[in-house]
Design a protein around this motif. Structure first.
Motif, PDB file in Angstrom:
ATOM      1  N   ASP A 169       5.254   3.782  -2.858  1.00 39.57           N
ATOM      2  CA  ASP A 169       6.066   2.699  -2.313  1.00 39.57           C
ATOM      3  C   ASP A 169       5.298   1.386  -2.349  1.00 39.57           C
ATOM      4  O   ASP A 169       4.106   1.340  -2.062  1.00 39.57           O
ATOM      5  CB  ASP A 169       6.490   3.023  -0.880  1.00 39.57           C
TER       6      ASP A 169
ATOM      7  N   ILE B 239      13.536   3.588  -3.305  1.00 40.88           N
ATOM      8  CA  ILE B 239      13.415   2.186  -2.911  1.00 40.88           C
ATOM      9  C   ILE B 239      14.757   1.480  -3.010  1.00 40.88           C
ATOM     10  O   ILE B 239      15.644   1.930  -3.742  1.00 40.88           O
ATOM     11  CB  ILE B 239      12.345   1.486  -3.784  1.00 40.88           C
TER      12      ILE B 239
ATOM     13  N   VAL C  97       9.703   7.699  -6.524  1.00 36.58           N
ATOM     14  CA  VAL C  97       9.961   6.412  -5.886  1.00 36.58           C
ATOM     15  C   VAL C  97      11.350   6.483  -5.262  1.00 36.58           C
ATOM     16  O   VAL C  97      12.287   6.994  -5.880  1.00 36.58           O
ATOM     17  CB  VAL C  97       9.906   5.261  -6.924  1.00 36.58           C
TER      18      VAL C  97
ATOM     19  N   THR D 140       2.854  -3.470   1.580  1.00 41.68           N
ATOM     20  CA  THR D 140       3.842  -2.536   2.140  1.00 41.68           C
ATOM     21  C   THR D 140       3.291  -1.902   3.413  1.00 41.68           C
ATOM     22  O   THR D 140       4.006  -1.784   4.410  1.00 41.68           O
ATOM     23  CB  THR D 140       4.222  -1.465   1.101  1.00 41.68           C
TER      24      THR D 140
END
Length: 174
Positions: free
Chosen positions: A111, A9, A7, A55
């Motif tokens: 994501d 982010i 990840v 997303t």
């Protein structure tokens, strides 16, 4: 499972990845001030991107497709299977995992809030890179949701970026 899931982010200081309406203006308005976050290098290191529907739909508003040359999977119970020739839509996590294994995915970028939370609860995440923006939103879509048990992390590094951004890397114990 032969693939590694990472990840990368950004969150507000109070842990939100987007406003309640999904807006990320708080990040896009100040994100460039952070300087090089390592995102481009990170994206170059992955062969597969897994997004949630929200997303994916946010990415469509960018005006360009940021995942050229990557296999893109979308985990959604509502998105039409033929919504976009650039993606494969999966209704279940099991279907997605089967496809990743069958395709020989090596390094996967997860994501989206729901996708990250789903992968975390299922024990599928290997690493987290979280860039914290110097802003409090007060409400929104949280990066992390409820868990049924503690998830141990090893802190690998923290970097101070420009304009008050902080970035930390963690390895997840499974």
């Amino acid at each position: 499972m032969s693939f590694h899931v990472a990840v990368f982010i950004a969150t507000s200081l109070d842990g939100y990845i987007a406003r309640p309406d999904g807006s990320i203006d708080w990040l896009t308005e100040r994100g460039e001030q952070a300087g090089d976050t390592g995102y481009d290098e990170f994206l170059a290191s992955v062969d597969t991107v897994v997004l949630g529907r929200n997303t994916y739909q946010k990415v469509l508003t960018f005006g360009f497709w940021p995942y050229e040359g990557k296999q893109v999977e979308v985990l959604s119970t509502t998105l039409a299977p033929d919504a976009d020739e650039r993606i494969i839509v999966h209704r279940t996590l099991d279907s997605l995992i089967e496809t990743l294994n069958d395709r020989g995915a090596k390094r996967v970028y997860a994501d989206g809030g729901h996708v990250i939370q789903t992968f975390l609860r299922a024990g599928l995440l290997n690493e987290l890179t979280i860039t914290t923006a110097p802003v409090l939103l007060g409400s929104g879509i949280p990066l992390f949701g409820e868990l049924d048990h503690d998830i141990a992390l090893t802190h690998n590094a923290t970097r101070t970026l420009k304009a008050g951004f902080i970035q930390s890397d963690y390895t997840i114990h499974r």
